[in-house]
Design a protein around this motif. Structure first.
Motif, PDB file in Angstrom:
ATOM      1  N   ILE A  41     126.472  -7.995  16.302  1.00 59.84           N
ATOM      2  CA  ILE A  41     127.322  -8.366  17.440  1.00 59.84           C
ATOM      3  C   ILE A  41     127.329  -9.875  17.637  1.00 59.84           C
ATOM      4  O   ILE A  41     128.378 -10.482  17.894  1.00 59.84           O
ATOM      5  N   LEU A  42     126.154 -10.512  17.523  1.00 64.40           N
ATOM      6  CA  LEU A  42     126.090 -11.968  17.647  1.00 64.40           C
ATOM      7  C   LEU A  42     126.912 -12.635  16.547  1.00 64.40           C
ATOM      8  O   LEU A  42     127.562 -13.667  16.787  1.00 64.40           O
TER       9      LEU A  42
ATOM     10  N   ALA B  25     125.374  -7.499  23.374  1.00 66.55           N
ATOM     11  CA  ALA B  25     124.218  -7.986  22.616  1.00 66.55           C
ATOM     12  C   ALA B  25     122.997  -8.130  23.510  1.00 66.55           C
ATOM     13  O   ALA B  25     121.883  -7.717  23.147  1.00 66.55           O
ATOM     14  N   LEU B  26     123.193  -8.692  24.708  1.00 68.61           N
ATOM     15  CA  LEU B  26     122.061  -8.914  25.620  1.00 68.61           C
ATOM     16  C   LEU B  26     121.487  -7.598  26.141  1.00 68.61           C
ATOM     17  O   LEU B  26     120.264  -7.448  26.268  1.00 68.61           O
ATOM     18  N   VAL B  27     122.350  -6.635  26.442  1.00 66.10           N
ATOM     19  CA  VAL B  27     121.872  -5.329  26.926  1.00 66.10           C
ATOM     20  C   VAL B  27     121.070  -4.611  25.849  1.00 66.10           C
ATOM     21  O   VAL B  27     119.977  -4.085  26.105  1.00 66.10           O
TER      22      VAL B  27
ATOM     23  N   ILE C 120     114.862   1.413  17.897  1.00 66.54           N
ATOM     24  CA  ILE C 120     114.789  -0.007  18.239  1.00 66.54           C
ATOM     25  C   ILE C 120     115.259  -0.864  17.064  1.00 66.54           C
ATOM     26  O   ILE C 120     116.007  -1.835  17.244  1.00 66.54           O
ATOM     27  N   HIS C 121     114.850  -0.492  15.860  1.00 69.40           N
ATOM     28  CA  HIS C 121     115.260  -1.237  14.672  1.00 69.40           C
ATOM     29  C   HIS C 121     116.775  -1.197  14.505  1.00 69.40           C
ATOM     30  O   HIS C 121     117.409  -2.215  14.174  1.00 69.40           O
ATOM     31  N   GLN C 122     117.367  -0.043  14.758  1.00 71.82           N
ATOM     32  CA  GLN C 122     118.830   0.070  14.701  1.00 71.82           C
ATOM     33  C   GLN C 122     119.485  -0.841  15.734  1.00 71.82           C
ATOM     34  O   GLN C 122     120.482  -1.515  15.441  1.00 71.82           O
ATOM     35  N   ASP C 123     118.929  -0.875  16.933  1.00 69.93           N
ATOM     36  CA  ASP C 123     119.481  -1.730  17.990  1.00 69.93           C
ATOM     37  C   ASP C 123     119.403  -3.209  17.611  1.00 69.93           C
ATOM     38  O   ASP C 123     120.351  -3.965  17.827  1.00 69.93           O
ATOM     39  N   LEU C 124     118.278  -3.631  17.058  1.00 71.26           N
ATOM     40  CA  LEU C 124     118.126  -5.029  16.660  1.00 71.26           C
ATOM     41  C   LEU C 124     119.147  -5.411  15.587  1.00 71.26           C
ATOM     42  O   LEU C 124     119.725  -6.505  15.626  1.00 71.26           O
TER      43      LEU C 124
END
Length: 205
Positions: A49-50, A71-73, A39-43
């Motif tokens: 990406i933003l 980014a939203l996914v 999850i931390h990697q995804d954030l």
């Protein structure tokens, strides 16, 4: 990666130029630690990406929309059930002591994820009207065309991007603190007898 690719687990570690025994950890605590690490990697990826989205106003609509949807996914994935991760973030916990504006921006991002990306239809960011175009008055009555007219969002205002990044970074910081706490708790289990167990259960070639 093709649809036939798979990941083979293999890890080697060295200390003082010598091979180190390695233990594969399983169980509730390691599972939560693994899930939070992903999850931390995804954030962090969402933040990156933003940042790209804010810098690519001159890029094609397809690229901008791809970045926005990506980014939203990824962000939504952190807060929704993912069976392989066995954990997810709860906004009421992550944003419990956060400024109200961060929780508001989180809720906005999740609404975009649910209503615009995952289950489009009624989102204000995606609207289409079906129009029947008739021949001008004074001419013989008839139909000119049937057409759709509307718009769908493909990027965000720079201010919204910055506010979104602020919420994402806040969540990432909270997750990082949780990871550090779990690591400390997990390492405590390998004092004395736990350390002996680890050597006995190390992966053998």
């Amino acid at each position: 990666m093709s649809d036939q690719d798979f990941f083979e687990y293999r890890f080697e570690a060295r200390f003082d130029d010598k091979d180190c025994p390695v233990v594969v950890l399983e169980g509730p605590l390691p599972d939560r630690l693994k899930g939070l690490s992903l999850i931390h990697q995804d954030l962090n990826q969402v933040d990156a990406i933003l940042g790209e989205l804010g810098a690519c106003e001159s890029e094609s609509v397809a690229r901008q929309k791809g970045l926005l949807f990506g980014a939203l996914v990824l962000y939504g994935k952190c807060y929704t059930e993912a069976r392989g991760r066995k954990t997810r973030l709860k906004p009421e916990s992550i944003f419990k002591h956060a400024p109200v504006k961060l929780r508001v921006r989180h809720d906005w991002l999740m609404r975009l994820r649910h209503e615009f990306v995952a289950h489009g239809g009624e989102a204000q960011e995606e609207q289409l009207k079906l129009l029947l175009v008739l021949r001008p008055e004074g001419e013989e009555k008839g139909i000119v065309s049937l057409m759709g007219h509307g718009a769908t969002a493909h990027s965000l205002d720079i201010k919204l991007i910055e506010e979104s990044q602020e919420a994402v970074r806040f969540a990432a910081k909270k997750v990082s603190a949780q990871i550090e706490a779990l690591q400390r708790n997990l390492l405590k289990k390998f004092d004395n007898e736990g350390l002996e167990w680890a050597y006995q259960n190390a992966v053998k070639d």
